[in-house]
Motif scaffolding. Sequence first.
Motif, PDB file in Angstrom:
ATOM      1  N   HIS A 451       0.862  -1.177   0.000  1.00 13.59           N
ATOM      2  CA  HIS A 451       0.000   0.000   0.000  1.00 13.59           C
ATOM      3  C   HIS A 451       0.899   1.227   0.000  1.00 13.59           C
ATOM      4  O   HIS A 451       2.023   1.183   0.512  1.00 13.59           O
ATOM      5  N   TYR A 452       0.383   2.295  -0.564  1.00 13.74           N
ATOM      6  CA  TYR A 452       1.199   3.503  -0.716  1.00 13.74           C
ATOM      7  C   TYR A 452       0.500   4.661  -0.017  1.00 13.74           C
ATOM      8  O   TYR A 452      -0.631   5.018  -0.376  1.00 13.74           O
ATOM      9  N   GLN A 453       1.171   5.236   1.005  1.00 12.37           N
ATOM     10  CA  GLN A 453       0.592   6.399   1.682  1.00 12.37           C
ATOM     11  C   GLN A 453       1.189   7.661   1.074  1.00 12.37           C
ATOM     12  O   GLN A 453       2.400   7.887   1.144  1.00 12.37           O
ATOM     13  N   ARG A 471       1.768  -5.031   3.304  1.00 15.89           N
ATOM     14  CA  ARG A 471       0.562  -5.590   3.886  1.00 15.89           C
ATOM     15  C   ARG A 471       0.541  -7.092   3.584  1.00 15.89           C
ATOM     16  O   ARG A 471       1.126  -7.567   2.624  1.00 15.89           O
ATOM     17  N   PRO A 671      -3.206   4.824   3.612  1.00 13.26           N
ATOM     18  CA  PRO A 671      -2.424   4.067   2.622  1.00 13.26           C
ATOM     19  C   PRO A 671      -3.348   3.452   1.578  1.00 13.26           C
ATOM     20  O   PRO A 671      -4.409   2.910   1.901  1.00 13.26           O
ATOM     21  N   LEU A 672      -2.957   3.556   0.308  1.00 16.31           N
ATOM     22  CA  LEU A 672      -3.800   3.117  -0.805  1.00 16.31           C
ATOM     23  C   LEU A 672      -3.139   1.981  -1.574  1.00 16.31           C
ATOM     24  O   LEU A 672      -1.911   1.880  -1.638  1.00 16.31           O
ATOM     25  N   GLU A 673      -3.980   1.152  -2.176  1.00 15.19           N
ATOM     26  CA  GLU A 673      -3.441   0.154  -3.088  1.00 15.19           C
ATOM     27  C   GLU A 673      -2.930   0.849  -4.343  1.00 15.19           C
ATOM     28  O   GLU A 673      -3.224   2.019  -4.600  1.00 15.19           O
TER      29      GLU A 673
END
Length: 694
Positions: A451-453, A471, A671-673
């Motif tokens: 995941h990308y913050q 994750r 945090p996003l995929e």
Amino acid sequence: MLAQPVSDFLTNSAALCDAVLRMRGSALTEELGRIVRAVLSSPLGEYVPADSFSVLLPPPAEPVLAANDDAMPTLSQDIRYDNYYFGRFIVSGRAHYTDLDRQHLASLASLAASVLQVHSVAQRTTHAYVQVEAKLQHQAQILDQIHESVLTMDMNGFIISWNKGAERLFGYTAVEAVGRNILFLYDDEDMGFQDDFLEQGGRLMEVRRKKKSGEVFWASLSLSPLCDINDRSIGLIAYLTDITERKLAEERIHHLAYYDALTNLPNRTLLTKLVDQALMVAQRNKAHGCVLFIDLNRFKLINDTLGRKIGDELLVEVARRFRTVLRDQDLVARLGGDEFAVGLFDIGQHFEASMVAQKLLATLNEAIYIDGHDLRVGGSIGISVYPQDGHDAETLLRLADIAMYRAKQEGGADGDHVAFYSQDMNQGMQERMRIETGLRNALGNGELLLHYQPKYSIADGKIIGAEALVRWRHPERGLVPPSEFIPLAEATGLVVQVGEWVLETACAQAQAWKDAGLPPIRLAVNVSAREFTAALPVRVSDTLKRYGLEPSWLELEITESTLMNNIDRVIGIMDRITAMGVTLSLDDFGTGYSSLSYLKRFPIDTLKIDRSFTVGIPTDTNDCAIANTIISIAQQLKHKVIAEGVETVEQLAFLKNSGCNEVQGYLFSKPLEADAFEQALRENWAPGRSSRAA
């Protein structure tokens, strides 16, 4: 002719006996010829010996009277004894011989035969004796030349014979040893002379014996019965060989197998044996027993920073201190690394073990000085109790290890703590092992994802980068929280494999975004202390080349604790990384072992304010002061500052006014995929827009 006087016959008879006893060969032949001439008053006479004595011939004949060529009579007489032929007497030179002459010749021949027979028997006996004596001397030489010590003793243990090997081994001559009881060679610790040895030979044993010098040595002793001609036992034959060197070698091997080479304490193998033996006694006496599992705190930092030599000396001193507060009957062992174990079995109640544990921890309170270093370590101790927790050494050690792990959790990394084992700890440890096994499988089964913050510039609200966060999507449990598996990965060393996977995956994703035409951004990848080795720059360079990425796409985040281990080595690694164009960020600044003198030497680009400081902004004056100080230091050192964990507008306002450059947190985005982050990057989210609620 007148007959020979009796006195002359006796004189010549004595001369004959003397000649047979003293003479040999031609001298004896000449003398016997002279004697026969004298006895018969004959001008001619001789003794003709047989080719060899003791030749059997037909029965003897009477003296023979024959005529020679000159018509002179010749008288001859065989010399025999019991059918054994020794030769004959031949006499001539007289005109005639009377019956008395023949009688004298027969008597002389009979006497000569008797004397020669006795002499022959004596010769054979003497020869046999010489042969026996030679054989005995030969055997004695063999016994004296062999290296082994050989001695004989009677039924009461008194020494009868003593060979040269025994002289060399013990230092006593045969004169000093023969006649003394074997007990004078025994070591004081040896058992006395035992009668059963006399009854059964062939006994082989290892014994301790004492030399004349007083030196005690190990010998291999073999006993065999000593028998007379009737095969009756009259004593023992003892064979001894010095085996001191072999015994010393065995002791060295035993010590290597059962003792720790560094501290000289028993190792785990010996501890297990001794604990099991003590448990048998405790079971018979219905007594309590406890096993303490001790793990030193802060040892790894000292060992990594100052080197193994200092670490080894520290362990030796810790072992010595532990030994001083324990009783002689207590067991203490080094299990390996910085782990020790103590066995207590002569105690009334199991709670006494906690008192001993506190004594052990108290020994670590005083500083340890090694090579000018003031070193301080603590300890975490887990305790298991017999019989309620287990009935064998391995079980008690395993459960004490589990309790120690709980003690370390409750006491913190630097806190000294003691914990008794309980069933819930075992369940927690089983869960830990289950997670560890699952994490190992996750690396190979494609269960990990990133995941990308997003990271935002405070000045214009633009996304300038992202932190790649690993994750774990478990096939049964779903998304596993990082708080469950990241600490476990660090504790087990799996963090290195996870870190390699994160770097590889992040670079692969960056390549995909680059190929999609997105503008370059900095992807931050966390690097653990275990990964921060001389091999890291090469791995980073190879990964970038493999995906065709410019170094500006990548940022490495490292923690302060990583930097505090061997500063010069760390700076060398950092210089190699920054030389290729990859930026470095100092994560969790202010929470570790910060030193401004070191900070100015680090080639870092960004300081990161830890979440623990931003959470209290702007209401907590201490958090505000710390944040302002970090920002001020960064500005002085010309570093950028990013604050994590920003969740409120008030926090953002304070950080902006203080001069902070970048922020990340749930105020802007969770945090996003990868797909969601790409969409956000395209939309270029900014504060105040819908992204705040994402």
